[in-house]
Design an enzyme around this catalytic site. Structure first.
Site, PDB file in Angstrom:
ATOM      1  N   SER A 131     -33.819  15.996 -39.966  1.00 45.08           N
ATOM      2  CA  SER A 131     -35.055  16.592 -39.471  1.00 45.08           C
ATOM      3  C   SER A 131     -35.125  18.068 -39.840  1.00 45.08           C
ATOM      4  CB  SER A 131     -35.137  16.432 -37.951  1.00 45.08           C
ATOM      5  OG  SER A 131     -36.353  16.958 -37.456  1.00 45.08           O
ATOM      6  N   VAL A 172     -38.975  13.561 -29.210  1.00 46.67           N
ATOM      7  CA  VAL A 172     -38.065  14.708 -29.186  1.00 46.67           C
ATOM      8  C   VAL A 172     -37.781  15.114 -27.745  1.00 46.67           C
ATOM      9  CG1 VAL A 172     -37.763  17.095 -29.913  1.00 46.67           C
ATOM     10  CG2 VAL A 172     -39.021  15.502 -31.376  1.00 46.67           C
ATOM     11  N   LEU A 173     -36.522  15.373 -27.441  1.00 44.52           N
ATOM     12  CA  LEU A 173     -36.166  15.801 -26.092  1.00 44.52           C
ATOM     13  C   LEU A 173     -35.104  16.890 -26.132  1.00 44.52           C
ATOM     14  CD1 LEU A 173     -36.242  15.437 -22.960  1.00 44.52           C
ATOM     15  CD2 LEU A 173     -34.332  13.832 -23.249  1.00 44.52           C
ATOM     16  N   HIS A 202     -40.469  17.189 -14.788  1.00 44.01           N
ATOM     17  CA  HIS A 202     -40.899  17.742 -16.081  1.00 44.01           C
ATOM     18  C   HIS A 202     -41.529  19.131 -15.906  1.00 44.01           C
ATOM     19  CE1 HIS A 202     -40.034  13.904 -17.991  1.00 44.01           C
ATOM     20  NE2 HIS A 202     -40.728  13.296 -17.051  1.00 44.01           N
ATOM     21  N   ILE A 243     -44.681  13.856 -24.461  1.00 46.78           N
ATOM     22  CA  ILE A 243     -45.779  14.542 -23.781  1.00 46.78           C
ATOM     23  C   ILE A 243     -45.417  15.011 -22.381  1.00 46.78           C
ATOM     24  CG2 ILE A 243     -46.821  12.447 -22.810  1.00 46.78           C
ATOM     25  CD1 ILE A 243     -48.654  15.480 -24.417  1.00 46.78           C
ATOM     26  N   ASP A 244     -44.499  14.309 -21.697  1.00 45.63           N
ATOM     27  CA  ASP A 244     -44.087  14.758 -20.366  1.00 45.63           C
ATOM     28  C   ASP A 244     -43.459  16.143 -20.401  1.00 45.63           C
ATOM     29  OD1 ASP A 244     -44.961  12.661 -18.824  1.00 45.63           O
ATOM     30  OD2 ASP A 244     -43.107  11.527 -18.993  1.00 45.63           O
ATOM     31  N   ARG A 302     -45.318   2.044 -10.040  1.00 45.47           N
ATOM     32  CA  ARG A 302     -43.907   1.991  -9.669  1.00 45.47           C
ATOM     33  C   ARG A 302     -43.694   2.551  -8.258  1.00 45.47           C
ATOM     34  NH1 ARG A 302     -41.617   5.085 -14.873  1.00 45.47           N
ATOM     35  NH2 ARG A 302     -43.548   6.261 -14.432  1.00 45.47           N
ATOM     36  N   LYS A 361     -43.269   9.788  -9.853  1.00 42.10           N
ATOM     37  CA  LYS A 361     -43.934  10.861 -10.595  1.00 42.10           C
ATOM     38  C   LYS A 361     -44.027  12.129  -9.750  1.00 42.10           C
ATOM     39  CE  LYS A 361     -45.248  10.650 -14.167  1.00 42.10           C
ATOM     40  NZ  LYS A 361     -44.491  10.969 -15.396  1.00 42.10           N
ATOM     41  N   TYR A 393     -39.210  12.407 -10.990  1.00 40.95           N
ATOM     42  CA  TYR A 393     -39.415  13.000 -12.322  1.00 40.95           C
ATOM     43  C   TYR A 393     -40.350  14.187 -12.147  1.00 40.95           C
ATOM     44  CZ  TYR A 393     -37.402   8.783 -14.407  1.00 40.95           C
ATOM     45  OH  TYR A 393     -36.548   7.763 -14.758  1.00 40.95           O
ATOM     46  N   SER A 412     -36.855   6.042 -20.903  1.00 37.74           N
ATOM     47  CA  SER A 412     -36.973   6.361 -22.324  1.00 37.74           C
ATOM     48  C   SER A 412     -36.951   5.089 -23.156  1.00 37.74           C
ATOM     49  CB  SER A 412     -35.828   7.285 -22.761  1.00 37.74           C
ATOM     50  OG  SER A 412     -35.909   8.532 -22.107  1.00 37.74           O
ATOM     51  N   GLU A 450     -34.960  13.638 -14.710  1.00 33.75           N
ATOM     52  CA  GLU A 450     -34.745  13.803 -16.151  1.00 33.75           C
ATOM     53  C   GLU A 450     -33.721  14.874 -16.502  1.00 33.75           C
ATOM     54  OE1 GLU A 450     -38.098  16.678 -15.185  1.00 33.75           O
ATOM     55  OE2 GLU A 450     -37.515  14.638 -14.573  1.00 33.75           O
ATOM     56  N   ASP A 500     -33.703  13.035 -37.381  1.00 32.66           N
ATOM     57  CA  ASP A 500     -32.932  13.657 -36.313  1.00 32.66           C
ATOM     58  C   ASP A 500     -32.113  14.793 -36.912  1.00 32.66           C
ATOM     59  OD1 ASP A 500     -32.221  12.747 -33.259  1.00 32.66           O
ATOM     60  OD2 ASP A 500     -30.534  13.805 -34.184  1.00 32.66           O
TER      61      ASP A 500
END
Length: 282
Positions: free
Chosen positions: A220, A239-240, A96, A269-270, A15, A75, A94, A134, A118, A198
């Site tokens: 959840s 999950v975020l 993270h 994972i990020d 990208r 990135k 991004y 996402s 993000e 959730d």
């Protein structure tokens, strides 16, 4: 402002930080844009398109970073990019940071003004810069899960959709946000048996309504996560918590008790991942 768009150097990242249309918008607002030669090739944009939009094409990444007041990337910076940063420079990408202490310290050391895509939120709490990615990740997670479940790749050899006379696979999705919803839509469309967990009952009700009850919605909590993981062929973690490290909801012990040959795709994972055994693979 001088805006720099270097070519991404992270492995397999194709990208680019801005399209030619985006560059033209900057130029029209009076900014200067410096694009590294070949930066857009992986996304299908030629240097000539950036030149037509008004950008300056530079041969070396060092020159792009040196010229720019703000650097736009996809990135997080890695390796040689750290030495190219200059104090006070704005880095828009991004990041993270919750899962990357070393990167956080490097940005502080170089006195960089980091704006993470993000973490940009609208008044309603939505994440306009993260949501598109996402959605891609959610849809792709089912595809990667199917690939991982093939026997030739070490999986149990199950087809997500099943075939006549054979039950479809069971897929559990943890997290009902944009990524989880996107994964659910693909999984339901394939014909898998889908459960989504959730913490928000209103979100679960929405997901059930919009899918015409073609999936099972579950509150959840540790007990329900354990039960669903143990009985699923594919588990997708989506999950975020904006700006924070993802909680570890799938323990190493739980992974051991899952079906042999089952698969986990951890979209979280990020942000560190929601499974204790997760690690980046790309």
């Amino acid at each position: 402002m001088k805006i720099g768009i270097p070519k991404e150097i992270k492995e397999a990242e194709r990208r680019v930080g801005a399209t030619p249309a985006g560059v033209k918008a900057f130029i029209d607002h009076g900014h200067q844009v410096f694009v590294e030669r070949g930066a857009g090739i992986g996304s299908g944009f030629k240097d000539e398109e950036y030149i037509k939009a008004g950008a300056n094409i530079l041969d070396r990444p060092e020159d792009v970073w040196a010229e720019a007041d703000m650097v736009m990337k996809v990135k997080e910076p890695i390796g040689p990019e750290f030495d190219r940063m200059k104090p006070g420079q704005i880095l828009f990408t991004y990041l993270h940071l919750a899962a990357d202490k070393e990167l956080t310290e490097k940005l502080l050391e170089r006195k960089i003004v980091g704006v993470a895509y993000e973490t940009v939120q609208l008044d309603d709490g939505s994440l306009p810069l993260l949501s598109p990615m996402s959605e891609v990740a959610g849809r792709l997670s089912v595809q990667m899960g199917a690939y991982s479940l093939e026997a030739k790749n070490g999986g149990m050899g199950i087809l997500l959709s099943g075939v006549s006379g054979v039950r479809p696979a069971r897929i559990t999705i943890i997290g009902g946000g944009v990524a989880g919803f996107s994964a659910a839509m693909v999984a339901v469309g394939i014909g898998a048996r889908v459960s989504i967990l959730d913490k928000n009952p209103l979100r679960l009700r929405y997901l059930e309504d919009i899918t015409d009850s073609r999936l099972v919605t579950i509150m959840s909590n540790p007990a329900n996560i354990e039960e669903e993981c143990i009985n699923s062929h594919l588990v997708i973690g989506s999950v975020l918590i904006p700006g924070a490290r993802a909680p570890k909801l799938i323990s190493r012990d739980l992974v051991r008790r899952m079906m042999p040959g089952s698969a986990i795709v951890d979209i979280s994972i990020d942000q560190g991942g929601c499974c204790e055994t997760s690690h980046p693979t790309t």
